[in-house]
Design a protein around this motif. Structure first.
Motif, short mmCIF file in Angstrom:
data_model
loop_
_atom_site.label_atom_id
_atom_site.label_comp_id
_atom_site.label_asym_id
_atom_site.label_seq_id
_atom_site.Cartn_x
_atom_site.Cartn_y
_atom_site.Cartn_z
N GLU A 91 0.81 -1.22 0.00
CA GLU A 91 0.00 0.00 0.00
C GLU A 91 0.85 1.27 0.00
OE1 GLU A 91 -3.19 -0.04 -0.37
OE2 GLU A 91 -3.37 -2.23 -0.25
N GLU A 92 2.01 1.20 0.63
CA GLU A 92 2.90 2.38 0.74
C GLU A 92 4.09 2.17 -0.19
OE1 GLU A 92 3.49 3.54 5.03
OE2 GLU A 92 2.36 1.68 5.35
N ARG A 93 3.93 2.49 -1.46
CA ARG A 93 4.92 2.16 -2.47
C ARG A 93 6.26 2.87 -2.25
NH1 ARG A 93 3.88 -2.32 -4.15
NH2 ARG A 93 5.27 -1.92 -5.91
N GLU A 94 6.25 4.04 -1.65
CA GLU A 94 7.48 4.82 -1.44
C GLU A 94 8.03 4.66 -0.03
OE1 GLU A 94 8.74 6.26 -4.09
OE2 GLU A 94 6.99 5.61 -5.24
N LEU A 95 7.61 3.63 0.66
CA LEU A 95 7.95 3.48 2.07
C LEU A 95 9.46 3.49 2.32
CD1 LEU A 95 7.22 2.85 5.02
CD2 LEU A 95 7.14 0.42 4.40
N LEU A 96 10.23 2.80 1.50
CA LEU A 96 11.67 2.69 1.75
C LEU A 96 12.39 4.01 1.61
CD1 LEU A 96 12.64 -0.69 0.04
CD2 LEU A 96 12.01 -0.24 2.42
N GLN A 97 11.76 4.99 1.00
CA GLN A 97 12.38 6.31 0.85
C GLN A 97 12.15 7.21 2.06
OE1 GLN A 97 11.46 8.13 -2.93
NE2 GLN A 97 11.37 6.15 -3.97
N ILE A 98 11.36 6.72 3.01
CA ILE A 98 11.07 7.51 4.22
C ILE A 98 12.04 7.06 5.32
CG2 ILE A 98 9.31 8.21 5.87
CD1 ILE A 98 7.21 7.37 3.80
#
Length: 482
Positions: A91-98
């Motif tokens: 669901e959180e496709r950009e999670l690893l960038q946070i």
């Protein structure tokens, strides 16, 4: 509660298979019990999950790389953490960038710890020779890794010690290389490892001989080589006495008389220097005369004179500071690392490097010896002034439409006075004979920038300077593709 049983602590493929099927079946992270080494190989224990097999899963490649490192950590919660990240990534496709996210931060910290442990193992494993029972050579080492890294570091040792037969014993497992095949065995104890061999006294003698007390930084040394590893290193018993004696040895070095670096060639009587420009009637005569230049002392240590190179009717002459190490050995200007940067920038600016004449304000390499390395040293005003004779000859024979000073030393050599390169850059100056002059940085400046963002910015600016050169000297531009 669903139970997932992995074959060994770093079983990434096993975890990956379980995680894919759990996620397709919509099993929440809190409903999974991850275990290692149990005999029961059932996927869900006594529970069965129906459906969900068709649910598509996707993760960024960065997650796979991260998971392969995190799985090797010794933290029992690593399996839960990785599955939780997998679950959230749907669901959180950009999670690893946070980076501030708690799960992402924790996973990155575990991965760093694994990489550090791998680095320490490759740095601090010490093999000791043992008798293989058949009169042959074999080597055994003992190491205590913090994490389950044996399979990840094994290729390093196989590649580095391919021709040896060796064993690395650790509490977490054993690596055995017989010269053809690598085997992973059960954990061992320190008592199974040899305590010394015949080479250790030689190694300690070598270590003591290269120890430089003047460069001693105990805190930095212990940060890179933590004390916990010392018990496995044969040289470790020397560290404390060497540190204790460092102050006395440093003082002795300070009080000792300085020594001069060894000359690359013996100095001979100086030949008469050519002083009359009118006596040299062609570029070829100038280049030949420069080979025996004795106008300053730099010739004594340099390998050879490095004269300019390029078409004798070039529209632009680029002037650098002095030859570098590779230029000194090759006898050609701009062929080292800075020369490669210059070539790429010229191409990016749409300029034909082959149509430019390149030279240096000083024709001999000035350097300091540090061991066997020759470190660039900036020429002084007297050396620059002495070499101005040859630069004037080059400019006189080439007669360029434009001269470009690469760096402050070149600018000073061309104008005869020290000026600010920053102030001169971007301005259209004029030499005493009326030839237009532009100033920009030397390509080596770009190599020295430690920050990648600054390097990219300054490289773009350097290319922009070269494009301005092309606008003033169209003959240097590359032909446009049809």
């Amino acid at each position: 509660m669903f139970v997932a049983r992995l074959n060994h602590p770093a079983d990434f493929e096993g975890w990956r298979g379980f995680a894919r099927r759990f996620a397709q079946a919509l099993v929440a992270p809190s409903a999974i019990d991850w275990r290692v080494g149990d005999s029961d190989s059932g996927l869900f224990g006594e529970d069965v999950v129906e459906g969900g097999e068709g649910r598509g899963l996707s993760v960024p490649r960065a997650f796979i790389a991260l998971a392969q490192e995190v799985i090797c950590h010794s933290d029992p919660a690593r399996f839960d953490l990785l599955y939780r990240l997998l679950w959230r990534l749907q669901e959180e496709r950009e999670l690893l960038q946070i980076a501030s996210d708690h799960d992402v931060h924790r996973a990155e910290a575990l991965a760093r710890s694994v990489r550090r442990d791998m680095h320490k193992m490759t740095a601090f494993v010490r093999f000791r020779e043992v008798d293989d029972g058949e009169g042959g050579e074999a080597f055994v080492a003992w190491f205590e890794p913090e994490h389950h890294i044996l399979e990840k570091v094994a290729p390093f040792f196989v590649e580095r010690f391919t021709t040896m037969r060796w064993t690395i014993l650790t509490p977490r497992g054993t690596l055995l290389w017989d010269g053809r095949e690598l085997k992973l065995g059960e954990g061992a104890t320190r008592a199974q490892a040899p305590t010394s061999d015949a080479m250790e006294e030689w190694w300690r003698t070598y270590y003591a001989s290269i120890f430089n007390p003047a460069r001693l930084k105990p805190k930095a040394m212990k940060a890179e080589m933590p004390v916990k590893y010392w018990r496995n290193l044969p040289e470790a018993e020397l560290i404390s006495p060497l540190i204790a004696d460092a102050a006395r040895r440093t003082q002795e070095m300070i009080m000792s008389a300085p020594t001069s670096p060894q000359k690359r060639r013996p100095a001979v009587a100086s030949e008469p220097a050519v002083s009359d420009i009118s006596a040299i009637e062609s570029w070829e005569e100038a280049a030949a005369a420069a080979r025996s230049c004795r106008r300053c002392e730099l010739w004594c240590d340099a390998t050879q004179t490095v004269f300019g190179e390029g078409p004798h009717s070039a529209p632009v002459v680029f002037v650098g500071e002095q030859p570098g190490d590779q230029e000194d050995l090759a006898g050609k200007p701009f062929v080292g690392p800075a020369g490669k940067v210059f070539d790429r920038a010229m191409a990016d600016a749409g300029l034909d490097r082959a149509q430019a004449y390149v030279t240096n304000a000083v024709k001999h390499f000035k350097f300091q010896l540090r061991g066997k390395r020759r470190i660039h040293e900036k020429p002084n005003a007297g050396e620059v002034k002495a070499c101005r004779f040859w630069l004037d000859l080059e400019l006189g024979f080439v007669k360029p439409q434009l001269v470009v000073a690469l760096g402050a030393t070149a600018l000073k050599a061309l104008t005869g006075h020290a000026g600010s390169l920053t102030a001169a850059r971007g301005r259209e100056l004029v030499l005493p004979d009326g030839t237009p002059l532009l100033a920009t940085v030397h390509p080596s400046y770009l190599l020295r920038l430690p920050d990648e963002e600054a390097k990219e910015s300054e490289t773009r600016r350097f290319i922009a300077d070269l494009k301005h050169v092309g606008s003033l000297a169209p003959g240097l531009r590359l032909p446009r593709a049809a």
